[in-house]
Structures are given as structure tokens and as C-alpha cells.
Design an enzyme around this catalytic site. Structure first.
Site, PDB file in Angstrom:
ATOM      1  N   SER A 194       3.813  -1.249   3.442  1.00 34.97           N
ATOM      2  CA  SER A 194       4.113  -1.619   2.051  1.00 34.97           C
ATOM      3  C   SER A 194       5.420  -0.969   1.594  1.00 34.97           C
ATOM      4  CB  SER A 194       2.930  -1.260   1.149  1.00 34.97           C
ATOM      5  OG  SER A 194       3.061  -1.868  -0.104  1.00 34.97           O
ATOM      6  N   ASP A 290       1.137 -12.615   1.677  1.00 33.26           N
ATOM      7  CA  ASP A 290       0.946 -11.190   1.395  1.00 33.26           C
ATOM      8  C   ASP A 290       0.174 -10.995   0.087  1.00 33.26           C
ATOM      9  OD1 ASP A 290       1.866  -8.567   0.055  1.00 33.26           O
ATOM     10  OD2 ASP A 290       2.434  -8.286   2.147  1.00 33.26           O
ATOM     11  N   HIS A 357      -2.577  -7.369   3.458  1.00 31.06           N
ATOM     12  CA  HIS A 357      -1.482  -6.459   3.116  1.00 31.06           C
ATOM     13  C   HIS A 357      -1.732  -5.151   3.850  1.00 31.06           C
ATOM     14  CE1 HIS A 357       1.824  -4.953   0.641  1.00 31.06           C
ATOM     15  NE2 HIS A 357       1.117  -3.866   0.404  1.00 31.06           N
TER      16      HIS A 357
END
Length: 412
Positions: A194, A290, A357
């Protein structure tokens, strides 16, 4: 059989998260970022690794938002991995104004005071060969994220007592780890998830520069391909967020010059404008749909005042045909963004058509009996094949809903 991993948010937890809803919708961010510490049933007894504070960092001004010392978790390598190093940069969103940063400095994302003293090492950080076949016996380090600008800021706000020192934290951590044996590495991998995946891209060539040319050095970005996308209202939610981060935290001075020479600083915080210029081999691992970007960039509540996207945002199975077409357009934008990048022989790619994610730190998605695959290859094997040059890896999934191996995130 399609696996839907359902996460139930308890009312008291949600109430706490809502307090973070300032100028940017932090609620969804916190929901998804918290998943990186989720321990799947596959690894019911994971290795717990203690926090080490970097005591030399204070003198360098390399401190968290609240002025506390930064830290990392390190599990030593052994045997054939004794001189191999994997550095995992923690994710956790960003703070883009004084209010969000003041809130953040009272959490583990802005202060080592609130960081867990031990965290589980799973997925790419696991010490078990059956869970992490290529990196299990390496030195594995997780660098904690407490600056709010993907380890790139260098500024301060004295009035609000905020230190924006991500770049200094990065440098102090690398110097500390080099002194503890990383300078002898014969192979190294910088990875991140991330906001940490974005940081792995932005710091990739710097990381390469720490080592002699004889050392094999590569980088892995997991869920870090944040696109400069238009949201469902026609606005630019994530560009607005990034503009605030870059301006507030003095990020512009630490972005790749090859980008800032011809683009504005905010554009150079978007990986799509940086990846083609990185000289070090880079692997991009990303879900084509995502979950964080759907919730907080494409269809955040601020861009959806009537709640048309509410159900779709939480559960892809509830998306209408027109909403799915919009999300297919997002996937197309992602594939267009990596066209030039994928031309390089040294780079790697794994873009699966999942609503997910961060897939490298979770055991169930990294390497397990039913983990996600493209062409019968799970993520861990794809990354290992690329890192060790066993075979070229550039795999892009067919569009949703063709992939039946996804561990899709569903929120309630």
C-alpha cells in the site's frame, strides 16, 4: 469455488474509525490497512517479532509525527539466507493536512508509543519454508510507518508540534541496518504494501545505491500502484489528497528528479509517472480492482453523496452492470499505466482480477493451498521466479469475473 473473505467490523471499532473522518475518508483506509495484520486460519500460530527502536535516529531528526523514535521488527536470517535481506515497508495511508496529521500522531501510524510491541510475521515475512519458499530464512525486516508521507517528507509544523521526517526515517533505518550486517548482503529485496508499496517504488533506486554492483538488488511493490484517477463524480479525490501530502510534508525535495524535471511534484507522487524511469528491477503486484482505490479514490462517500455506490463499494457482488463497466475502465487505465514498464526485460508483473489490497503479507494470499493464482502460478512463486531469474514473470489476469482463485474482500 470462489472464496469470499468476509470481514465484520464491530460497532465499537467502527465508532473509533469514524473519528478519523476529516477532509479525507480515513474510515475505509483504516478498514483495509488493518487487514495486513490479519492472521489467517492457515497460520494460526505465526512467528511474533519484537519492535526495535532506532536509538540513533533522534540525533538525526529522524522521528515520527509526534517526535518519538521510529522502529522496525527484525528476524535474523540463517543458513543460506544469513546474508540475504528483505526490507518490508509498512503501509497505512497518508495524512494531508494538520487535522489528519494531529489525529494520526495519536495512533501507531504517527507514534512509536502506540505501536504494537510484537507483530506477526506472515506471508513474505514468514519463517516457514512451506509458507514462504524463497525468503523464509532471510533477514526479514518490517520498517514501521509513522510519518504519513510514504517515507518521503522532510518538514515540520511547530505550531501543531508535527514532525514530517519520513525521508530521514528511511535514511536512519537503512544506516542502522547496514551497521547490523546488511552491508554484507549478497542479495536484497525492498518491498512494501500500500503506502509502503508506493514507498518501495520511490526509494527503489536509493536502496540499490546502498550496495555494491555485485549484490543482487530488486524491489517489489504490493498494492502500491495508486492511479491518478477520476472519481465517480468527475473529481480528483486522490490527486487532491496527494497534493496536500506533498505540499504539507515537503515531499517535493525527495521525489525522483527525472520526474520533477518535467512534471509537478504531485504528479511525481503517482507511481505511474515514476516506474518507467526506475533503473533497478521492479516487480508490481496489484489487484486490478484494488479495494482501497475503489473505496477511497474512485467511489469515496465524498464523491457519492446519494450513496449510489455504497453497496458496490463494500461488496463487488452488489455492483450494477454500469458500475462494473466503470470498474473495468479502471482496470484498463491500470493496464495502460504499466505498458511502458512491462517492456523492460528486468521488471516483473502480477496483476490479478481480484477485489483485494495487499496480498504479500497475508498468508492466505501469498502462498497456501488455495491462494490466488494466474496460469496456475501463486504470487509467492511468481515473485521468487522473477527475483532469482528462474523465468520471466509478466502475468495479467483476464477481466472479472473469470478468476475463481481470488480471495475477494467483502465488507459489511
Amino acid at each position: 469455488m470462489k472464496l469470499l473473505w468476509v470481514w465484520v467490523v464491530l460497532p465499537f471499532a467502527f465508532a473509533q474509525l469514524v473519528t478519523a473522518f476529516f477532509d479525507f475518508n480515513e474510515t475505509e483506509l483504516s478498514l483495509i490497512e488493518s487487514l495486513e495484520y490479519g492472521v489467517s486460519k492457515i497460520n494460526y500460530n505465526p512467528l511474533m517479532v519484537g519492535l526495535t527502536l532506532i536509538h540513533t535516529a533522534g540525533a538525526k531528526g529522524a522521528v515520527c509525527l509526534d517526535g518519538t523514535l521510529p522502529g522496525y521488527h527484525w528476524h535474523r536470517g540463517y543458513g543460506s539466507g544469513a546474508n540475504s535481506w528483505l526490507i518490508q515497508l509498512e503501509g497505512g495511508g497518508w495524512c494531508n493536512n494538520i487535522r489528519t496529521c494531529v489525529y494520526r500522531k495519536k495512533t501507531r501510524r504517527g507514534s512509536s508509543t502506540y505501536m504494537e510491541k510484537q507483530i506477526p510475521f506472515t506471508g513474505i515475512l514468514s519463517e516457514k519454508a512451506e509458507e514462504n519458499p524463497d525468503f523464509f530464512n532471510w533477514n526479514r525486516v518490517k520498517l514501521r510507518y509513522c510519518d504519513g508521507a510514504s517515507f518521503t517528507g522532510d518538514s515540520e509544523n511547530k505550531g501543531a508540534q508535527l514532525q514530517f521526517r519520513g525521508q530521514r526515517i528511511w535514511l536512519a533505518a537503512m544506516e542502522d541496518l547496514m551497521s547490523k550486517g546488511m552491508r554484507y548482503a549478497n542479495q536484497a529485496l525492498l518491498s512494501g504494501c500500500s503506502a509502503g508499496g508506493l514507498a518501495a517504488i520511490l526509494h527503489c533506486d536509493e536502496f540499490r545505491g546502498l550496495f555494491p554492483r555485485t549484490t543482487r538488488v530488486k524491489c517489489l511493490s504490493d498494492a502500491g500502484l495508486f492511479l491518478d484517477a477520476v472519481d465517480v463524480s468527475g473529481g480528483r479525490t486522490i490527486r487532491s489528497l496527494y497534493s496536500g501530502v506533498v505540499g504539507l510534508q515537503g515531499v517535493q525535495h525527495n521525489l525522483p528528479r527525472i520526474c520533477t524535471n518535467h512534471l509537478d511534484s504531485t504528479s511525481c507522487f503517482f507511481p505511474q509517472n515514476v516506474i518507467n524511469h526506475i533503473r533497478t528491477p521492479l516487480f508490481i503486484l496489484n489487484a486490478a480492482y484494488d479495494s482501497w482505490q475503489i473505496q477511497s479514490s474512485i467511489a469515496p462517500p465524498s464523491a457519492d453523496p446519494h450513496g449510489y455506490w455504497h453497496d458496490c463499494r463494500l461488496n463487488h457482488a452488489k455492483c450494477s452492470a454500469s458500475q462494473l463497466r466503470y470498474l473495468q475502465g479502471f482496470r484498463t487505465q491500470m493496464l495502460n499505466a504499466i505498458k511502458g514498464f512491462s517492456m523492460s526485460r528486468e521488471n516483473g508483473l502480477f496483476i490479478n482480477s481480484c477485489f483485494a489490497h495487499c496480498q504479500s503479507e497475508r498468508q492466505d494470499t501469498w502462498f497456501a493451498d488455495n491462494s490466488p493464482e494466474i496460469r496456475n502460478k501463486p504470487i509467492a512463486i511468481a515473485v521468487g521466479d522473477w527475483y532469482f531469474d528462474r523465468t520471466a514473470v509478466k502475468v495479467v489476469d483476464c477481466p472479472y469475473p473469470c478468476d475463481k482463485t481470488c480471495h475477494n474482500l467483502v465488507f459489511r
